[in-house]
Design a protein around this motif. Structure first.
Motif, PDB file in Angstrom:
ATOM      1  N   UNK A 257       0.847  -1.195   0.000  1.00 13.23           N
ATOM      2  CA  UNK A 257       0.000   0.000   0.000  1.00 13.23           C
ATOM      3  C   UNK A 257       0.878   1.240   0.000  1.00 13.23           C
ATOM      4  N   UNK A 258       0.318   2.332  -0.479  1.00 10.53           N
ATOM      5  CA  UNK A 258       1.051   3.589  -0.506  1.00 10.53           C
ATOM      6  C   UNK A 258       0.091   4.705  -0.115  1.00 10.53           C
ATOM      7  N   UNK A 259       0.588   5.641   0.675  1.00  5.96           N
ATOM      8  CA  UNK A 259      -0.247   6.735   1.144  1.00  5.96           C
ATOM      9  C   UNK A 259      -0.601   7.693   0.012  1.00  5.96           C
ATOM     10  N   UNK A 260      -1.508   8.616   0.281  1.00  9.42           N
ATOM     11  CA  UNK A 260      -1.990   9.522  -0.759  1.00  9.42           C
ATOM     12  C   UNK A 260      -0.859  10.342  -1.359  1.00  9.42           C
ATOM     13  N   UNK A 261       0.121  10.692  -0.555  1.00  9.73           N
ATOM     14  CA  UNK A 261       1.218  11.523  -1.053  1.00  9.73           C
ATOM     15  C   UNK A 261       2.354  10.712  -1.648  1.00  9.73           C
ATOM     16  N   UNK A 262       2.331   9.413  -1.384  1.00 11.97           N
ATOM     17  CA  UNK A 262       3.453   8.585  -1.805  1.00 11.97           C
ATOM     18  C   UNK A 262       4.580   8.578  -0.805  1.00 11.97           C
ATOM     19  N   UNK A 263       4.383   9.271   0.305  1.00  9.77           N
ATOM     20  CA  UNK A 263       5.447   9.386   1.275  1.00  9.77           C
ATOM     21  C   UNK A 263       5.614   8.174   2.177  1.00  9.77           C
ATOM     22  N   UNK A 264       4.617   7.350   2.218  1.00  9.22           N
ATOM     23  CA  UNK A 264       4.710   6.153   3.056  1.00  9.22           C
ATOM     24  C   UNK A 264       4.221   4.947   2.279  1.00  9.22           C
ATOM     25  N   UNK A 265       4.998   3.875   2.361  1.00  2.00           N
ATOM     26  CA  UNK A 265       4.615   2.611   1.733  1.00  2.00           C
ATOM     27  C   UNK A 265       4.652   1.522   2.786  1.00  2.00           C
ATOM     28  N   UNK A 266       3.843   0.514   2.578  1.00  2.00           N
ATOM     29  CA  UNK A 266       3.686  -0.586   3.522  1.00  2.00           C
ATOM     30  C   UNK A 266       3.671  -1.871   2.712  1.00  2.00           C
ATOM     31  N   UNK A 267       4.434  -2.880   3.177  1.00  2.00           N
ATOM     32  CA  UNK A 267       4.544  -4.125   2.423  1.00  2.00           C
ATOM     33  C   UNK A 267       4.279  -5.328   3.311  1.00  2.00           C
ATOM     34  N   UNK A 268       3.701  -6.346   2.716  1.00  2.00           N
ATOM     35  CA  UNK A 268       3.598  -7.627   3.395  1.00  2.00           C
ATOM     36  C   UNK A 268       5.004  -8.207   3.555  1.00  2.00           C
ATOM     37  N   UNK A 269       5.217  -8.937   4.641  1.00  3.46           N
ATOM     38  CA  UNK A 269       6.539  -9.519   4.877  1.00  3.46           C
ATOM     39  C   UNK A 269       6.983 -10.418   3.728  1.00  3.46           C
ATOM     40  N   UNK A 270       6.027 -11.077   3.104  1.00  4.69           N
ATOM     41  CA  UNK A 270       6.352 -12.046   2.049  1.00  4.69           C
ATOM     42  C   UNK A 270       6.916 -11.389   0.786  1.00  4.69           C
ATOM     43  N   UNK A 271       6.710 -10.072   0.637  1.00  2.00           N
ATOM     44  CA  UNK A 271       7.183  -9.398  -0.586  1.00  2.00           C
ATOM     45  C   UNK A 271       8.214  -8.313  -0.291  1.00  2.00           C
ATOM     46  N   UNK A 272       8.453  -8.062   0.976  1.00  2.00           N
ATOM     47  CA  UNK A 272       9.382  -6.998   1.358  1.00  2.00           C
ATOM     48  C   UNK A 272      10.753  -7.257   0.753  1.00  2.00           C
ATOM     49  N   UNK A 273      11.326  -6.232   0.154  1.00  2.00           N
ATOM     50  CA  UNK A 273      12.637  -6.361  -0.462  1.00  2.00           C
ATOM     51  C   UNK A 273      12.589  -6.842  -1.900  1.00  2.00           C
ATOM     52  N   UNK A 274      11.436  -7.323  -2.337  1.00  2.00           N
ATOM     53  CA  UNK A 274      11.295  -7.799  -3.719  1.00  2.00           C
ATOM     54  C   UNK A 274      10.332  -6.933  -4.522  1.00  2.00           C
ATOM     55  N   UNK A 275       9.295  -6.428  -3.873  1.00  2.00           N
ATOM     56  CA  UNK A 275       8.273  -5.619  -4.548  1.00  2.00           C
ATOM     57  C   UNK A 275       8.422  -4.159  -4.126  1.00  2.00           C
ATOM     58  N   UNK A 276       8.146  -3.266  -5.068  1.00  2.00           N
ATOM     59  CA  UNK A 276       8.157  -1.836  -4.770  1.00  2.00           C
ATOM     60  C   UNK A 276       6.905  -1.196  -5.359  1.00  2.00           C
ATOM     61  N   UNK A 277       6.188  -0.486  -4.517  1.00  2.00           N
ATOM     62  CA  UNK A 277       4.993   0.213  -4.974  1.00  2.00           C
ATOM     63  C   UNK A 277       5.301   1.698  -5.114  1.00  2.00           C
TER      64      UNK A 277
END
Length: 123
Positions: free
Chosen positions: A49-69
């Motif tokens: 997920x990504x905040x309205x401004x793009x300033x904060x992103x949140x990732x599931x542990x299973x994709x952290x380090x591999x996926x970028x939103x």
């Protein structure tokens, strides 16, 4: 807000794909965006997920380090860059929009959903 996801396909393990989600409507820059996925026979799960401004992103542990939103508010589009794909990433991927504006993982916080785009990762 109407959402249209695209970019899915078939890729070998270790490969990459980039999903896009185009949004219509004037409120895009005020909504948070999220990606969820659902594999056959499994529950829908949070991916990123990504905040309205793009300033904060949140990732599931299973994709952290591999996926970028990321998001481009000028183009009303969010992206999910998926690298080092694994067979367990195979699923239908859905984008969603949340009027809350925050990068939340809970599906109940999302108000609008797009149709899915299918990702298949072969071993």
């Amino acid at each position: 807000v109407q959402l249209q996801a695209s970019g899915g396909g078939l890729v070998q393990a270790g490969g990459s794909l980039k999903l896009s989600c185009a949004a219509s409507g004037r409120r895009f820059s005020t909504v948070a965006m999220g990606w969820f996925r659902q594999a056959p026979g499994k529950e829908r799960e949070f991916v990123a997920a990504i905040s309205w401004s793009g300033g904060r992103a949140n990732y599931a542990d299973s994709v952290k380090g591999r996926f970028t939103m990321s998001r481009d508010n000028a183009k009303n589009t969010v992206y999910l860059q998926m690298n080092s794909l694994k067979p367990e990433d195979t699923a239908v991927y859905y984008c969603a929009a949340s009027r809350s504006g925050g990068a939340y993982a809970a599906a109940v916080t999302y108000d609008y959903w797009g149709q899915g785009t299918e990702v298949t990762v072969s071993s």
